[in-house]
Design an enzyme around this catalytic site. Structure first.
Site, PDB file in Angstrom:
ATOM      1  N   GLU A 275       0.802  -1.217   0.000  1.00  0.00           N
ATOM      2  CA  GLU A 275       0.000   0.000   0.000  1.00  0.00           C
ATOM      3  C   GLU A 275       0.839   1.273   0.000  1.00  0.00           C
ATOM      4  O   GLU A 275       0.514   2.223   0.706  1.00  0.00           O
ATOM      5  CB  GLU A 275      -0.921  -0.024   1.221  1.00  0.00           C
ATOM      6  N   HIS A 299      -8.223  -3.986  -0.966  1.00  0.00           N
ATOM      7  CA  HIS A 299      -7.382  -4.068   0.224  1.00  0.00           C
ATOM      8  C   HIS A 299      -6.373  -2.910   0.265  1.00  0.00           C
ATOM      9  O   HIS A 299      -6.263  -2.207   1.269  1.00  0.00           O
ATOM     10  CB  HIS A 299      -6.657  -5.415   0.244  1.00  0.00           C
ATOM     11  N   GLU A 300      -5.650  -2.724  -0.828  1.00  0.00           N
ATOM     12  CA  GLU A 300      -4.616  -1.682  -0.841  1.00  0.00           C
ATOM     13  C   GLU A 300      -5.247  -0.295  -0.718  1.00  0.00           C
ATOM     14  O   GLU A 300      -4.706   0.579  -0.042  1.00  0.00           O
ATOM     15  CB  GLU A 300      -3.755  -1.781  -2.104  1.00  0.00           C
ATOM     16  N   HIS A 303      -6.024   0.545   2.801  1.00  0.00           N
ATOM     17  CA  HIS A 303      -4.849   0.983   3.571  1.00  0.00           C
ATOM     18  C   HIS A 303      -4.651   2.499   3.519  1.00  0.00           C
ATOM     19  O   HIS A 303      -3.923   3.048   4.347  1.00  0.00           O
ATOM     20  CB  HIS A 303      -3.585   0.304   3.042  1.00  0.00           C
ATOM     21  N   GLU A 322      -3.677  -4.312   9.520  1.00  0.00           N
ATOM     22  CA  GLU A 322      -4.180  -5.332   8.602  1.00  0.00           C
ATOM     23  C   GLU A 322      -5.569  -5.854   8.944  1.00  0.00           C
ATOM     24  O   GLU A 322      -6.353  -6.154   8.049  1.00  0.00           O
ATOM     25  CB  GLU A 322      -3.179  -6.493   8.509  1.00  0.00           C
ATOM     26  N   ASP A 381       9.607 -10.096   9.817  1.00  0.00           N
ATOM     27  CA  ASP A 381       9.361 -10.924   8.632  1.00  0.00           C
ATOM     28  C   ASP A 381       9.074 -12.365   9.026  1.00  0.00           C
ATOM     29  O   ASP A 381       8.339 -13.077   8.338  1.00  0.00           O
ATOM     30  CB  ASP A 381      10.569 -10.910   7.680  1.00  0.00           C
ATOM     31  N   TYR A 389      -4.081 -10.270  10.222  1.00  0.00           N
ATOM     32  CA  TYR A 389      -5.099  -9.943   9.223  1.00  0.00           C
ATOM     33  C   TYR A 389      -6.455 -10.514   9.647  1.00  0.00           C
ATOM     34  O   TYR A 389      -7.463  -9.799   9.683  1.00  0.00           O
ATOM     35  CB  TYR A 389      -4.749 -10.555   7.855  1.00  0.00           C
TER      36      TYR A 389
HETATM   37 ZN   LIG Z   1      -2.489  -5.145   3.931  1.00  0.00          ZN
END
Ligand SMILES: [Zn+2]
Ligand SMILES: [Zn+2]
Lengths: 625, 625
Positions: A275, A299-300, A303, A322, A381, A389
Site C-alpha cells: 500500500e 485491500h490496498e 490501507h 491489517e 518478517d 489480518y
Molecule cells: Zn495489507
C-alpha cells in the site's frame, strides 16, 4: 500538566532510534541509481526536532556505507554499532554538538551514503529477468523494517515524516515513488525525477520503482504503470479501481493522498500488493484475465486509511493495520457485490487463512498466533502471517455484530479513522477510543474478553456468525465429489461450478484439501479435467488446487507445482507450496533444487524465508561486491 | 630493560592512528573499480598486532563510505569523527571486544567500504581526457596523506605493511599497482588483477593505475607502460633505465624490489615522478624526444633506497626522503655523465630551486623553509616545496666535503641505508647514526651547526662549494646577451648555446630571468628566434623561458603560457606560471578563466593548490554525487 499526563513513551523493539528524545519531521532524499553496482548512492537530509535535551540522534541503518554525517552543514561524529541480531541492522549514533543539545532545537542532519548490493529492501533485476527484457528493473519493499537498508531513518511506524526525493536514473527509464511526481529533467545519459510526499508517513511507506514503465490512465486520479507488454492487460484487469476507490471513500472518508496510481511489478514481488501511498505496488499474479482478484485492490485502497493514515505504532500491533484493512476491504466488496459476499469473504478468511495459520504454519500455542505480539528480538518478517489480518478482522466483525450491526459500526469506523488520522497508535489506544465511542454500551463491551482476544494464543475466544448463503453452494458440490466413486465420478457436471464466484470455487478446493483421508487420485484427475484446474490463470485457485494435489501425493502435480513457485515469487503462494513439497520425501530434493537454482533471481525477503522453510542454511554473504 | 630504553613513541601529527598501541603488518585489498560512479568499492583486511592492551584501533579515513567493520569475522562497533582540519580526513575508531584487548593479539580487521568520487588520491579521467580517447583512466597519488581516501589505514610513513590486492576492472583495461603482478582472470565483463607487495611499505606507496595500457620491455626487470600511442615514444625516452638502475645499485646496494617498471601517466599527473615501489609513475612531460630529462628516472630509482626502504617517520622529516634522494640522483648522474655535471646539478638546485623557494614561494622567515618542520595542523601538501629536497641535499653535499670527500661519504651512505632499511626514522636518528659512523671525526661534526641546519629558517647556514666549470659557459653567454643592444643583438650566433647541456641552457634562461631590470622585449624576440624556445619540447626549459617572458611583461607570451599550463598539470610547472600570471594584471583574469575552465579536468591536488595560488575560494563540494 495536561501534556505531561498524555505523554507515554513510544515503544518499538524493532528500532534502535531514540524516538522519545528526537523525532524526524521531513526527509529530503537525493539518490543516484547504479544498476551496474546494484547500489543507490546519495544522501538523505533529515529535519529533526529535539523533544528533550538529547546528546545524540540514534538512527536505524542496515548495510549502508556511510560517508559522512553533518548537522546544519557541519561534519560531525557518528558511530555505527551492529545489533546483536543482524536483521535489525545497526544503530547509528550521531553525536550532537553541545549547542544543539536542547529540547525544541531543529536540526538538519545530512547523511551521505550508499546502499549495499544486498540491501534487503531492494530487488535488482537484470533486463533478462523482466517481462520485456529491455531494461533492468529495481523495486523496493520497505515494510516491515527494510527502509533502514536504503535510507538512514527512525525505522519505526511510530515516527511519521513528510518526504521529497530527487532520483537520478539512466535516461529512458522511469522512476516512480510513493509520492506525487513533480516532473523530471535530464540529458542523454541520466534523468532526474522529482517527488514530494506532503503527508507525513512512516519510513516503511517510502518506495521506489525504476524500470521500463508505461502508464495507462483509469480516471482523473487513478492510473496503472507496468512494462509495455503488460500495461494493457493490467489496465483492463484493474479498470474498476476508481469505483473501488469511490466505495472506499463512502466507508472511510475523503481520500487525502491526491493520486491513487498502481504499478504492476515483476513476478518476483513477494506480496499481493503493498500500500505505498499514491502508488500501490501490485503482483502481476493478480492479472487473472477476469478481474476475479481485484479484492487486492480494495485491500490496498483500504490501507489509504487503515495503515497509511492511522498507523500501528509498532509491528506488535500490526493487526491495527491489517485487521482493519481486511475489514474495510470486505466492506468495499460487500458494497460492490453483496453483503452475502462480504459474509462469505469473512468466513473464507476464518476457515482458509486463519485456521491454517494457527494450526499449520504455527501451532495453537505459538506466540505468533497472538493478536498483540512481543517482538523483542523478533524479526517481523518471521512473525509475519495471516494472524493479524484475520484475527484482527474477526475481532472487528465480531464487535460489529455485538454492538448493533453494520450501520452503527460504520459510523464508529469513520470516527476511529478521523480521531487517529496522521497518528500511530497501539491496541490500548484503540480500545480506549472504542470504550469512549461506545460509552453507552459499556456493559456489552465488558462481556468481550479483550485480554483473550489480545493476548491469547490459538484461535480467537469467539467465532463471529458468518452468513452461510454462499458457502452452501460449495458444500453441496463438495458432497457430490466426496460421495462419488470411481464409477460415478464421471457423472458430475460442471455447470454448478462455473455458476459460482471464483472465491466459492476456491472454497470448494480448500474444503477438498481439508478433507481426510486425502482425495483419491482418480478424483483429482476428474476435477482437473472437468474444471481445467491446471490451466487456471487464477493464481489463488491454483494455489488451492496444487495443495490439494500435493496432500494426496499425486505425483503428476509436481512439475506444475515447481513451475508455479518458479514463475512468481509471491510469499502467499510460494511458502505453502514449498513447505508442502519439502514434507513430501519424493518432492523434497526437487523443491530444494528449484529453490537453489532460482534463488539468485528471487527477492531477498522471499529467498530468506523459503530458505528457512526448506531448512537451507545459507552462507553468509561475502562483503566484497 | 634494553627494549624499554630504546622505545620512543612515534610521532606523526598528520595521522590520527594509534600507532603506539597497535600496528598494521599486512593489508589485503579487494576492490571493484566503477568508472560510471567514480568509485572504488570493496574491502580492506588489515592484519594488526596489538602493542599494548589497547581498547580500540584508530585508523585514518577520508571521505570513505564505511559499510561495516569486522574483527576476525565478527561485526563490531566503529565511530567516525571528522578532524578539525578537513585535509586530515576523519578518525575511525574500531572498538575492540574485551577478549582482544591484550598486547600481542593479532587481529584481522576487515573494513567494507567505498571511496568518494572526490577521493583526493584519485583522478578519474573520461576517455576524452586520455591520449588515445579509447578508455577512461584512473590513477592514484597517495603521498603525502591521501592513501586514507582510498583505504582505511594508519596513514603515516612510520607504519609499514606488506600488501596484496585483487582489483576488478572492466575487461579490456589493465590494472597496475605498486607491487608484483600475480596474473589476472576474468570474463567478457570484468577482469580481476592480482598483486602482491612482499616488502613492508608505508601507506603512501600504495598505488593504482587503470587504463588502456601497453607495455614495452627495457630489460629483464624494467619495462615501461603507457597508452598505445605513447608507449613507443616512452620506450625510446626511457631506454637508459636499466643503466641508471645498475649505477644506483653501485651507489646504494642491491635493488630488492624485484621489478622496476614505469608507467607514463596522462599530462594531468601533478608530479615529475612518484616512486611507487615496483612501478614508478612518470609525467609525460619527461618525453622531450632527446632523453634530456631522464634525471627524473634517476631520482625515482634513488627512492628505491631513500624513501621506500629508509623512510621518513613523518612528513616533518621529509628531507630524509627527498634530500637523500636528490643527493643519490646526482651521484647517479655524476657516474653516468661526469662529476662536473653532478657539481653543476647541485649548484643548479641551490640557485634555481632553493633560492626561489626561500625568497619567492615563501619568505626567508617562513617556517616551511625549515629542514625539520612542525606539521601540527599543517596540510603537508601546503608545506610541500623544494626546501626539503634542496636544503637536505645541500646538507649532505656539504657534509661530504667536510668529512673527506666522495669515497668516504659513499661508504657512509651505504652503511646508513643498510642500517635503517625497512625502518622509518626521524632526523635525530639520522644524526645519531652519523655521529656513530664518523665517531673518529666528532670534532669535525661538532663544527657543523646542526641546530641551524635543522631548525633555522631561510637559506642554510653554510653554502657548499660547487664546481663551476659548467656554469662558466652559461655565464659567458649570459654576458653576451646582457651586453647586446638593439643594433647588436642580431650578431649573436647559436653554436655555443647548442653546444651546452640542456641543464646549462636552462641555467642561462634562469639567469636571464633573475636579472634586473627585466630583459627587453626585442631581446626576448631574438632569443626566441635564435634558440626556437617557443617550440622546445623540453618542458623544464619552457618553464624557464616563459617565466623570463612574463617577468618582462612580454604580452606575446601569454597565449603560450596559458597553453602550457592547460596542456599538462605538473605542479612544478603550473604553480609558478599561474602565480606569475596572476600577479600581472593584464593576465590575471585570463589565468583565472583558464583555471576555472580546466579545473574539472585537473587533478584534485593541483586544482586545490592552484586555487589557493589564484586566491580562488572554491565552493564546498555538494555531497550528492
Ligand atoms: Zn495489507
Ligand atoms: Zn622524490
Amino acid at each position: 500538566m495536561c501534556q505531561l499526563h498524555n505523554f507515554r513513551p513510544k515503544r518499538d523493539p524493532c528500532s534502535a532510534a531514540n524516538i522519545n528524545e528526537i523525532t524526524v519531521e521531513h526527509t529530503a532524499i537525493k539518490w543516484t541509481v547504479s544498476f551496474q553496482l546494484k547500489m543507490i548512492i546519495g544522501q538523505a537530509t533529515l529535519r529533526c526536532r529535539c523533544l528533550t535535551d538529547a546528546t545524540k540522534l540514534v538512527l536505524d541503518v542496515r548495510d549502508l556505507s556511510i560517508r559522512s554525517v553533518s548537522i546544519n552543514g557541519v561534519d560531525c561524529d557518528f558511530r555505527i554499532a551492529p545489533n546483536v541480531y543482524t536483521f535489525f541492522g545497526s544503530k547509528m549514533s550521531v553525536y550532537l554538538p553541545p549547542q544543539f543539545q536542547k529540547a525544541g532545537t531543529i536540526l538538519q542532519v545530512t547523511v551521505a551514503y550508499g546502499t549495499s548490493p544486498d540491501a534487503t529492501a531492494l530487488q535488482w533485476m537484470k533486463k533478462e529477468q523482466t517481462a520485456d527484457k529491455r531494461m533492468p528493473y529495481l523495486f523496493s519493499q520497505c515494510q516491515a523494517i527494510h527502509a533502514r537498508s536504503i535510507v538512514p531513518c527512525m525505522d519505526t511506524p511510530s515516527v511519521k515524516s513528510t518526504y521529497e526525493a530527487e532520483v537520478t536514473v539512466p535516461t529512458g527509464m522511469t522512476c516512480l515513488m510513493s509520492a506525487i511526481g513533480q516532473g523530471s529533467k535530464g540529458d542523454d545519459d541520466t534523468t532526474t525525477f522529482f517527488y514530494k510526499q506532503p503527508v507525513a508517513i512512516p519510513s516503511y511507506l517510502i518506495a521506489i520503482v525504476v524500470g521500463c514503465l508505461e502508464k495507462r490512465d483509469i480516471s482523473d486520479r487513478c492510473a496503472v504503470w507496468a512494462e509495455p507488454s503488460v500495461v494493457d492487460k493490467a489496465h483492463w484487469e484493474f479498470a474498476e479501481t476508481e469505483d473501488i476507490l469511490a466505495s472506499a471513500e463512502e466507508i472511510a472518508g475523503k481520500y487525502i493522498w491526491g493520486r491513487y496510481d498502481m504499478v504492476c511489478l515483476p513476478p518476483s514481488f513477494p506480496f499481493g500488493g503493498m500500500e505505498n501511498p499514491c502508488l500501490t505496488f501490485l503482483t502481476p499474479t493478480l492479472i487473472a484475465g477476469d478481474r476475479s482478484l481485484v479484492s487486492v485492490i480494495a485491500h490496498e485502497i483500504a490501507h489509504s486509511w487503515s495503515g497509511n493514515l492511522v498507523t500501528n505504532s509498532s509491528w506488535e500491533h500490526f493487526w491495527l493495520n491489517e485487521g482493519f484493512t481486511m475489514f474495510i476491504e470486505r466492506k468495499i466488496c460487500g458494497r460492490l457485490v453483496s453483503e452475502d459476499y462480504r459474509q462469505f469473504m469473512a468466513f473464507n478468511g476464518w476457515t482458509n487463512s486463519l485456521i491454517p495459520a494457527v494450526y499449520e504454519q504455527f501451532t495453537p500455542t505459538h506466540q505468533f498466533t497472538k493478536l498483540i505480539q512481543d517482538h523483542t528480538n523478533v524479526d517481523p518478517d518471521v512473525a509475519f502471517s495471516c494472524v493479524p489480518y484475520e484475527k484482527g478482522s474477526a475481532l472487528l466483525f465480531y464487535l460489529e455484530q455485538k454492538l448493533g450491526g453494520s450501520e452503527i459500526f460504520e459510523a464508529y469506523l469513520k470516527d476511529y479513522l478521523k480521531t487517529f488520522a496522521h497518528q500511530a497508535i497501539d491496541s490500548w489506544q484503540w480500545k480506549d477510543h472504542l470504550y469512549k465511542y461506545f460509552a453507552d454500551q459499556k456493559e456489552v463491551l465488558d462481556t468481550v474478553n479483550f485480554d483473550l482476544w489480545f493476548n491469547g494464543v490459538g484461535m480467537p475466544p469467539e467465532k463471529p456468525n458468518y452468513g452461510q448463503s454462499m458457502v452452501e453452494a460449495c458444500e453441496v458440490l463438495l458432497k457430490k465429489w466426496l460421495a462419488a466413486d470411481e464409477s460415478t465420478v464421471g457423472d458430475i457436471t460442471s455447470e454448478d461450478y462455473y455458476a459460482m464466484q471464483p472465491l466459492q470455487q476456491i472454497e470448494l478446493l480448500s474444503q477438498l484439501w481439508q478433507h481426510d483421508p486425502p482425495i483419491e487420485h482418480y478424483k483429482l484427475d476428474a476435477l482437473n479435467k472437468l474444471y481445467k484446474l491446471n490451466d487456471s490463470q487464477n493464481s489463488e485457485l491454483l494455489l488451492n488446487w496444487l495443495r490439494l494435489c500435493i496432500k494426496s501425493k499425486w505425483e503428476e502435480c509436481i512439475p506444475k507445482a515447481l513451475d508455479f513457485v518458479n514463475s512468481q515469487g509471491r510469499l502467499k503462494f510460494c511458502r505453502p507450496i514449498y513447505r508442502d513439497l519439502a514434507q513430501w520425501p519424493i518432492a523434497n530434493k526437487k523443491a530444494r533444487d528449484v529453490y537453489l537454482k532460482g534463488r539468485s533471481q528471487m527477492h531477498p525477503i522471499t529467498a530468506e524465508m523459503i530458505a528457512k522453510d526448506l531448512h537451507i542454511r545459507h552462507s553468509t554473504h561475502t562483503v566484497c561486491f
